[in-house]
Design a protein around this motif. Structure first.
Motif, PDB file in Angstrom:
ATOM      1  N   PRO A 189       0.827  -1.214   0.000  1.00 32.00           N
ATOM      2  CA  PRO A 189       0.000   0.000   0.000  1.00 32.00           C
ATOM      3  C   PRO A 189       0.862   1.265   0.000  1.00 32.00           C
ATOM      4  CG  PRO A 189      -0.692  -1.551   1.705  1.00 32.00           C
ATOM      5  CD  PRO A 189       0.612  -2.045   1.189  1.00 32.00           C
ATOM      6  N   ASP A 190       0.262   2.360  -0.407  1.00 34.34           N
ATOM      7  CA  ASP A 190       0.939   3.649  -0.354  1.00 34.34           C
ATOM      8  C   ASP A 190       0.852   4.158   1.082  1.00 34.34           C
ATOM      9  OD1 ASP A 190       1.946   6.170  -0.586  1.00 34.34           O
ATOM     10  OD2 ASP A 190       0.617   6.828  -2.199  1.00 34.34           O
ATOM     11  N   TRP A 191       1.895   3.839   1.856  1.00 33.39           N
ATOM     12  CA  TRP A 191       1.851   4.178   3.279  1.00 33.39           C
ATOM     13  C   TRP A 191       1.828   5.688   3.516  1.00 33.39           C
ATOM     14  CZ3 TRP A 191       0.267   0.152   5.558  1.00 33.39           C
ATOM     15  CH2 TRP A 191       0.728  -1.118   5.217  1.00 33.39           C
ATOM     16  N   GLY A 192       2.287   6.465   2.557  1.00 30.55           N
ATOM     17  CA  GLY A 192       2.279   7.918   2.708  1.00 30.55           C
ATOM     18  C   GLY A 192       0.879   8.467   2.928  1.00 30.55           C
ATOM     19  N   LYS A 193      -0.116   7.779   2.376  1.00 30.37           N
ATOM     20  CA  LYS A 193      -1.497   8.234   2.531  1.00 30.37           C
ATOM     21  C   LYS A 193      -2.061   7.886   3.904  1.00 30.37           C
ATOM     22  CE  LYS A 193      -2.575   8.043  -2.399  1.00 30.37           C
ATOM     23  NZ  LYS A 193      -3.442   7.448  -3.453  1.00 30.37           N
ATOM     24  N   LEU A 194      -1.301   7.086   4.678  1.00 28.44           N
ATOM     25  CA  LEU A 194      -1.748   6.734   6.029  1.00 28.44           C
ATOM     26  C   LEU A 194      -1.015   7.524   7.109  1.00 28.44           C
ATOM     27  CD1 LEU A 194      -2.225   2.858   5.950  1.00 28.44           C
ATOM     28  CD2 LEU A 194      -3.969   4.585   6.324  1.00 28.44           C
ATOM     29  N   ALA A 225      -6.092   4.942  18.131  1.00 28.16           N
ATOM     30  CA  ALA A 225      -6.346   4.469  16.766  1.00 28.16           C
ATOM     31  C   ALA A 225      -5.121   4.663  15.880  1.00 28.16           C
ATOM     32  CB  ALA A 225      -7.548   5.194  16.167  1.00 28.16           C
ATOM     33  N   THR A 226      -4.416   5.779  16.080  1.00 26.39           N
ATOM     34  CA  THR A 226      -3.210   6.046  15.294  1.00 26.39           C
ATOM     35  C   THR A 226      -2.117   5.033  15.613  1.00 26.39           C
ATOM     36  OG1 THR A 226      -3.729   8.414  15.259  1.00 26.39           O
ATOM     37  CG2 THR A 226      -1.447   7.776  14.781  1.00 26.39           C
ATOM     38  N   LYS A 227      -2.000   4.716  16.883  1.00 29.51           N
ATOM     39  CA  LYS A 227      -0.996   3.730  17.296  1.00 29.51           C
ATOM     40  C   LYS A 227      -1.324   2.348  16.707  1.00 29.51           C
ATOM     41  CE  LYS A 227       0.014   6.190  21.594  1.00 29.51           C
ATOM     42  NZ  LYS A 227      -0.053   6.152  23.076  1.00 29.51           N
ATOM     43  N   MET A 228      -2.613   2.031  16.639  1.00 29.26           N
ATOM     44  CA  MET A 228      -3.026   0.762  16.050  1.00 29.26           C
ATOM     45  C   MET A 228      -2.703   0.714  14.557  1.00 29.26           C
ATOM     46  SD  MET A 228      -4.093  -1.340  18.276  1.00 29.26           S
ATOM     47  CE  MET A 228      -4.786  -2.534  17.143  1.00 29.26           C
TER      48      MET A 228
END
Length: 270
Positions: free
Chosen positions: A72-77, A88-91
């Motif tokens: 996946p394009d991790w930059g978008k996450l 939620a961010t840590k998850m």
């Protein structure tokens, strides 16, 4: 429910159909097809020509089927600093690391399948056993009959006889046809051909029609009473030979053929 009709039949499965084992999405369905194919290996019309075509194209088809298997394009996450401390961010970060690790494992498996199929590719392993099966219908490189079959194939290729693709420079299809004819003539058995190649005939409204010349030639060289059946579905071919195909197997093949047809139509529109 009416019982399936099983004929005293030989089965020829074209290379393009064997390569579908790398395109079927459900591994368990692919495995079931392989098991059924191996179960009737003594009735399979095969030979070194089919073996070569399969091994020539195996890696290419595997790579093509993996076109959508990318990370996946991790930059978008990447989340804004404002919510960086949320649970939620840590998850998301945790799952990202897990996905990266699993993606790496899958890639390693794919590399093993491509480089060492004898130990890592179950499709290759099954087909290898079929190609090495000492059957009277296996035109292996050890059989002297291959020379007479090749000579007949060269003749029909020169004369432009089917089966032959437009612009074809190989006698492969001609070799396969000559061997099919000989196997049926010598054994007294009917023949089912499973292929999506239109050089064997036409496909219309979900039904396959054997080429007019091939039908006439088979009748004259083999027997007017001998049946030759053309289909683009492996499930249909297996059912005729030994009727051991589940509804789920048929449905998965229908999905695959629909995907292939859609890809063909997209290329035609491009």
């Amino acid at each position: 429910m009416a019982a399936e009709v099983v004929l005293d039949t030989l089965l020829f499965v074209d290379t393009n159909v064997l390569l579908d084992f790398y395109r079927i999405r459900k591994t368990d369905i692919s495995t079931k097809y392989l098991e059924q194919l191996e179960a009737c290996k003594d009735r399979l019309i095969v030979g070194s020509q089919i073996e070569m075509e399969y091994k020539k194209n195996r890696q290419r088809v595997i790579v093509e089927s993996l076109n959508n298997f990318t990370a996946p394009d991790w930059g978008k996450l990447t989340v804004p600093a404002l919510v960086a401390d949320l649970q939620a961010t840590k998850m998301i970060d945790k799952k990202k690391k897990e996905l990266i690790a699993q993606h790496k494992k899958v890639n390693e498996k794919i590399q093993a399948v491509l480089s060492d199929p004898t130990h890592h590719d179950p499709v290759y392993q099954t087909l290898q056993r079929i190609f090495k099966n000492n059957s009277p219908f296996n035109l292996s490189r050890s059989k002297k009959e291959r020379f007479s079959v090749r000579n007949l194939a060269k003749k029909r290729f020169t004369l432009g006889y089917p089966p032959r693709k437009q612009g074809d420079t190989s006698i492969g299809d001609a070799v396969n046809w000559e061997w099919i004819v000989k196997c049926s003539a010598d054994s007294g058995k009917h023949v089912v051909i499973v292929t999506r190649d239109t050089d064997y005939g036409a496909i219309y409204d979900g039904k396959s029609y054997l080429n007019d010349w091939l039908k006439q030639e088979f009748s004259e060289r083999v027997s007017k009473k001998r049946k030759i059946i053309l289909t683009d579905k492996l499930s249909a071919g297996l059912k005729i030979v030994h009727a051991a195909v589940t509804k789920e197997m048929e449905e998965e093949e229908e999905k695959l053929l629909a995907e292939i047809l859609a890809e063909f139509e997209d290329l035609s529109d491009a």
